[in-house]
Design a protein around this motif. Structure first.
Motif, PDB file in Angstrom:
ATOM      1  N   ARG A  31       0.828  -1.199   0.000  1.00  0.00           N
ATOM      2  CA  ARG A  31       0.000   0.000   0.000  1.00  0.00           C
ATOM      3  C   ARG A  31       0.868   1.257   0.000  1.00  0.00           C
ATOM      4  N   LYS A  60      -0.010   6.599   3.624  1.00  0.00           N
ATOM      5  CA  LYS A  60      -1.326   7.055   4.045  1.00  0.00           C
ATOM      6  C   LYS A  60      -1.200   8.277   4.963  1.00  0.00           C
ATOM      7  N   TYR A 103      -6.482   7.704   8.838  1.00  0.00           N
ATOM      8  CA  TYR A 103      -6.568   6.387   9.450  1.00  0.00           C
ATOM      9  C   TYR A 103      -7.944   6.168  10.077  1.00  0.00           C
ATOM     10  N   THR A 108       3.822  11.095   7.881  1.00  0.00           N
ATOM     11  CA  THR A 108       2.576  10.363   7.618  1.00  0.00           C
ATOM     12  C   THR A 108       1.400  10.889   8.439  1.00  0.00           C
TER      13      THR A 108
END
Length: 572
Positions: free
Chosen positions: A317, A320, A323, A485
């Protein structure tokens, strides 16, 4: 076998032809099968010679093709074995990783793997091929002339066994010594580079230069001896062919007529020309395997050690920043942990809850277990008993489900030999992160002014281990990487120890502004850094002494109050 037989027939045919005699019964049978009885002597010799050459050369070319295919196949398996070992090794916890020398692991996963696949397995396959060649030659020779076959294989077999017995133990010993010297000299090179300042101050650079030189000199001698050993076999087998040819010639000319003697000698030379290289390759291959087993010892040990280990779950993945479903709280219940090789538990925590959006500081004397507790919370170490949950899941499961939601900054930040951008996006493709997100992380880490001052900006080189940066800049680069992140749980292990007071105050203030949305767990010896924490956990000798506010710890723990007084910090 067919090629060798054709050479033998050619020898018998040639002798009979020179003497103007008819071919023997066996030769006549072959000529009849090949439909050459009606051909002239010259044509028979030419055609059988061409057949023998074609069979022998064809076998050699086919062997080259198969060997090449085999080695390329094993080369691809080598990369797969490395991938498998790396995945299993990295799936282990920190205590297992730290129990292995980094240079030994590097050797095992690179040179050692190549030795296992290309030398041990590759040579074994060639060895099997040559053994079958010898078996087929034996069958053919026994069918044509049992006495010559028995003499030939007895001679070469005896010489091969003697050579193997004399050199196999030495080959394995040399392989083990080679592996040890490579790892040892590599360790010394890394050691002197890493401790270069101490080496200068203590005037120890010459010691390292001499030690490395001696290791490499010994390694060169070992390598030279390993390279020379096959030549011993080569020269002895060459002499064996000459002695065998002379012996068989003498016996045959004494006991048989010239035609039979020449045919037998021709058969022996033809068989010997194929048998000798095969026996040589078998003997040398056996030595290579023995030496390879010594050289690949660390890799074979690692393969055995990890044979039942699970691999890291593949996760491709992209990076990101959101979340959904992740709640940055931590719950600890009755955890115990003991360091490998120690008796009794080194760390015990009965109950600890870190609520979402709060800041917990962990303090205590050196060696009290602060970093160990953090490692257990993050799943870097495996607990002996009890439970740690992050957002309701064990640490590794939470990280797997919400990668990037948790960040960690150690005291000694790793910096790779690359650009600022590459270090910030470490573990991700550099082009997978928007530049705006990179600059935002840089600003949060109080590194904006430094990066903008660089002519190459994000493409500025930082040097190996960050040699172009100050200690504080390395730490801020590590902090920026952790913030990239947009994590919801941040763990800081002495992450501001190299920052000056003003920059640390600015960073602490920036962290404080995250309260309510981000959970922070921090270890800090500078008590000013933790004065504003929601709660402070005091550890001593692996046990939780107290969890409370800054002022509560001052009131109840004399050692903490003493440290506060020495730091001249005022309470709330």
């Amino acid at each position: 076998m067919a090629g060798v037989a054709a050479v033998g027939i050619l020898g018998g045919l040639a002798v009979n032809g020179i003497q103007s005699k008819s071919p023997g019964s066996r030769v006549s049978t072959v000529l009849n099968v090949l439909n050459l009885n009606d051909q002239s002597f010259q044509m028979q010799v030419a055609l059988i010679g061409a057949l023998a050459a074609g069979l022998l050369i064809g076998r050699t070319l086919l062997s080259v093709l198969i060997t090449r295919k085999t080695l390329f196949f094993l080369g691809s398996k080598s990369s797969q074995l490395t991938e498998d070992l790396v995945s299993k090794f990295l799936a282990k916890d920190l205590s297992y990783i730290q129990s292995h020398s980094s240079q030994k692991v590097l050797y095992s996963l690179t040179f050692g793997v190549s030795t296992v696949t290309l030398i041990i397995l590759g040579t074994t396959i060639s060895l099997i091929s040559d053994i079958f060649l010898v078996i087929f030659l034996a069958i053919g020779l026994f069918a044509v002339d049992p006495i010559v076959a028995l003499s030939t294989f007895t001679l070469f077999g005896f010489v091969g066994i003697i050579l193997y017995q004399l050199m196999n133990k030495r080959a394995k010993h040399l392989g083990q010594e080679s592996a040890q010297l490579i790892i040892q000299s590599s360790n010394k090179v890394i050691e002197v580079i890493t401790s270069y300042r101490e080496s200068i101050v203590q005037n120890r650079r010459s010691y390292y230069a001499d030690a490395i030189s001696k290791d490499r000199e010994r390694l060169a001698n070992v390598s030279a001896e390993m390279a020379f050993m096959p030549n011993i076999s080569k020269y002895i087998i060459e002499m064996t062919i000459i002695i065998g040819a002379l012996g068989i010639s003498a016996i045959q000319f004494l006991l048989q007529d010239a035609t039979h003697a020449v045919a037998t000698l021709t058969l022996f030379m033809a068989a010997g020309s194929r048998l000798a290289p095969a026996m040589l390759r078998i003997q040398q291959g056996a030595l290579q395997i023995k030496g390879g087993l010594g050289t690949a010892g660390p890799t074979l040990d690692l393969i055995e050690d990890l044979k039942n280990a699970e691999k890291i779950k593949s996760d491709k993945r992209q990076i990101k920043f959101e979340y959904p479903g992740f709640i940055p709280n931590v719950s600890i219940r009755d955890i115990t942990y003991s360091y490998p090789g120690t008796s009794g538990y080194s760390l015990k925590v009965q109950e600890l809850d870190i609520s979402s959006g709060s800041t917990l500081a962990i303090v205590g004397p050196s060696g009290s277990g602060k970093t160990t507790l953090v490692d257990l919370i993050l799943g870097v170490l495996e607990i002996d008993s009890g439970e740690v949950l992050i957002s309701g899941l064990p640490p590794k499961a939470a990280i797997q489900k919400w990668p990037g939601s948790i960040s960690y900054v150690p005291q000694d930040v790793f910096i790779s030999d690359g650009t600022i951008r590459e270090n910030l996006t470490l573990g991700f493709p550099a082009d997978s992160v928007d530049e705006s997100d990179i600059w935002e992380a840089i600003e949060k880490a109080q590194l904006l002014e430094f990066v903008k001052a660089q002519p190459e900006k994000l493409e500025a080189q930082v040097g190996e281990r960050g040699t172009q940066l100050s200690g504080g800049q390395r730490q801020r680069l590590g902090i920026a990487r952790a913030l990239l992140t947009n994590p919801k749980l941040i763990v800081l292990d002495e992450a501001t120890s190299a920052l000056d007071g003003n920059i640390e105050a600015d960073f602490t203030s920036a962290i404080s502004r995250l309260q309510g949305s981000v959970t922070v767990i921090l270890i800090a010896h500078r008590l000013a850094t933790i004065a504003e924490a929601d709660s402070i956990l005091y550890l001593d000798q692996g046990k939780v002494v107290m969890v409370g506010t800054f002022d509560q710890l001052r009131a109840d723990i004399p050692n903490f109050e003493k440290q506060v007084t020495l730091a001249n910090i005022k309470g709330q």
